[in-house]
Every structure is written in C-alpha cells, then in structure tokens.
Design an enzyme around this catalytic site. Sequence first.
Site, mmCIF file in Angstrom:
data_model
loop_
_atom_site.group_PDB
_atom_site.id
_atom_site.type_symbol
_atom_site.label_atom_id
_atom_site.label_comp_id
_atom_site.label_asym_id
_atom_site.label_seq_id
_atom_site.Cartn_x
_atom_site.Cartn_y
_atom_site.Cartn_z
ATOM 1 C CE LYS A 1 -2.161 -3.520 10.935
ATOM 2 N NZ LYS A 1 -2.842 -2.497 10.136
ATOM 3 C CE LYS B 1 -4.196 1.507 2.279
ATOM 4 N NZ LYS B 1 -5.329 0.982 3.041
ATOM 5 C CB THR C 1 -9.853 7.309 3.465
ATOM 6 O OG1 THR C 1 -8.694 7.209 4.291
ATOM 7 C CG2 THR C 1 -10.010 6.043 2.652
#
Length: 368
Positions: free
Chosen positions: A78, A66, A150
Amino acid sequence: MTTNPFSLCDEFGPIKTVHIHDPSTGLKAIVVIDNVACGPAIGGTRMAPDTTLAECARLARAMTLKNAAAGLPHGGAKSVIQADPSMPIADKEQLIRAFAIALRDLTEYIPGPDMGTNETCMAWVQDEIGRSVGLPRVIGGIPLDDIGATGIGVAMATEVALELNGMPVKGSRIAVQGFGAVGRHAALQLCRRGARLVAASDSTGTVVNPDGIDVNALIATKNQHGELIAHPGVQVSGRDDIVGVDCDVWVPAARPDVITEANMDQLKARFIVQGANIPVTEAAERKLHERGVLSVPDFIANAGGVICAAVEYHGGSQAAALAAIEEKVTANTREVLEQARAKQQDPRSAAMAMATKRVRQAMKLRRW
Ligand code: NAD
C-alpha cells in the site's frame, strides 16, 4: 523519543518500508511492501492529508491477505501520499508523477487507485514507470466499477452461501445498503438470478417494498435523480432503517463499521454478504455468528475488484476478468464456508487461515 523502527514487523512482513520526501515538489509519501512471496505486490495509492505509517502498514497487510485469499499471483502493499486530493489538477499531476518516479526502482510494487486517486492518476504512473493497475480503457484498462466487477463477485458469493445452506437464490429476499458501484451491481446480478430486492439504501434514505423493487427501474432513478428516495411505489424511511428490514440476505455496500453491537439486534437477515470493507465490527460479527447469522467476510466476497485488476495487469480482456471473478470468488467462498463448518469456526477465521496458509506455502518456495 526513540521508537523501534521494526515494531510493525512479524512473520510475514513488511519486507520494505520506504519514506519518500521530495522537497522540490513537496511530495511526502510512504510505501509499505508487506509480502511478495506470491508475486509482485498490488495495492492502492491513497491520497489524504492525515495518512500515517501505521494505517499504511495495516492496509498493506490487508492486501497481502486479500490477494492470497483471492488466489492471485500477487503479494500485498500500500502507499499513501500526504496531501489534499482536491488540490488543482496540475499540482496533483506533478505530485503523482514525482511519486511514480520515486517508485521506479521499487519493482516489487504495482500501484493501483484508492481513496483520493483514480484511473487518470494511474495513467500518469503508467506513463512514468510502465507499472500500475486500474487504468483507463483507452490504454488497456478494464473499468472495474463500470462492469460491476466487485458487485458480480458479491452476487456469486451470495449464491454459494445460500446454496450451501439449502436456500435457493431464486425467491430469496435481499436488502442492499449503498447503491454505488458495488451495491447496484450486486442487486442487479442477484435479481437476474431470481432474488427479490426488498430494500435498498443510499446516503439519502432507505426504500422498501416487500413485494420486490424493479432493480433496473431503481438504477434508472438513481442515475436520473442521484437519490433512491425519488423512486415511485416504495416506502421511504431514514438512511439507517435498512438495517432492520425484513429480508434473508443483507448486503452492506457503503461504509465501514455500519453494524456494531449497538444496532446488530435490529438485523433480521440470516446471511450477511460483505460488499464493503469491514462493514461489521469484530465483536458484532462474532456475536452474530453465535446467533447463527452467516457472514461471508469482506475479503472473500468483495475480491472481484482485485481479481479484475490482476487480470488487467497480465494483459487479459474484460471477458477473462469476468470469468476469473466467477471462478475464484465461487471456489473461495465455498472453501471458506466448508472449512468453517468442518472446523466449527466463524467464516472470518477460516478465511484468515486459508489466506495465511497460502502465503506461508509461497514463502517456503522462496530462497529464504
Ligand atoms: P460508491 O461511492 O460507488 O457507492 C457508495 C454508495 O453508498 C453510494 O450509493 C452512497 O450514497 C452510499 N452511502 C454512503 N454512505 C452511506 C450510508 N451511511 N448509508 C447508506 N448508504 C451510504 O462506492 P463503491 O465503489 O460501491 O464501494 C462501496 C464500498 O465497497 C466501500 O466501502 C468500498 O471501500 C468497498 N469496496 C469497493 C470495491 C470496488 O471495486 N468498488 C471493492 C472492494 C470494496
């Protein structure tokens, strides 16, 4: 039982997997730093009782792709904390601060908020180690959900997809599933560009008006009543009826896996612009592509949030974040859709090729 500790590794990573256990606070956490070729890795910290290493590694890889697809100077990582996020706030603060201290020397990793954590948690991390994104405004954060980072990107991606297919946004009919931070801002931005919102849904139901719904009034209803079905002058039906609404563009902005092979034939839209993460199963996406439905993949269409977080990390302003979202989401959507057309691929394959190419190029520039 012996398992190969490197079974998750491939040509990209993960470069580091760290298990953290602090007996005095009860902290149990995993950090997976997947790839840092493009720069220090940004990725959320998830707090849930049932997290696993495999889930953490999969999400870390998704962040590598991403961030690279968004053209950010950041790799992917993560972390997960195995705990109940609804614990008393003082206990949560202690756990997050203990976690932050454990991250002090993992300088290639910049944590951000995810399920079970929020901007306050990121402020505690920042306080301990001076490194996190998704901060409260008072300490330099850009509140990405409030400004609609977003959703704005989703609207830009929609505009590019329609234009490349000879359809103006003005007059196009859109349906939006989910009316939270992403869905409502996507709807608002598209209506500002002249689109007609013919349907929207939230967890309570679907509202439809083929003549168009006043998006500002609908947002006011949602804010006031907490549910869309309280809106006057619309047909109201079940939550999942949004799938079969007659429209040109269908914007999923709620949950994963909402379109499957079982319900994909209900869809009437020619375009799907993926605000939510993995809203369409792999098999359904492939079959819809064969049927001529154009899907803008999630990690291209919903990159506004990560772009905003990266601008925040580099000390940029809200205006700079909005400009970066516009520039990057527009350019990346165009590149992916043009590549897909040129190579007769589906857009997700083109997006994956673009992201992995960028990571490989960055890896070549490192010493090894
Ligand atoms: P949110 O919690 O603000 O809103 C979610 C909305 O979806 C709510 O209106 C809720 O009522 C509705 N909803 C829940 N289940 C539903 C269902 N089954 N059918 C219809 N509506 C349903 O969440 P958000 O921040 O807007 O995120 C939406 C999705 O987009 C999530 O999948 C999230 O992971 C993804 N996403 C969010 C961001 C971001 O910046 N917020 C970035 C990338 C991806």
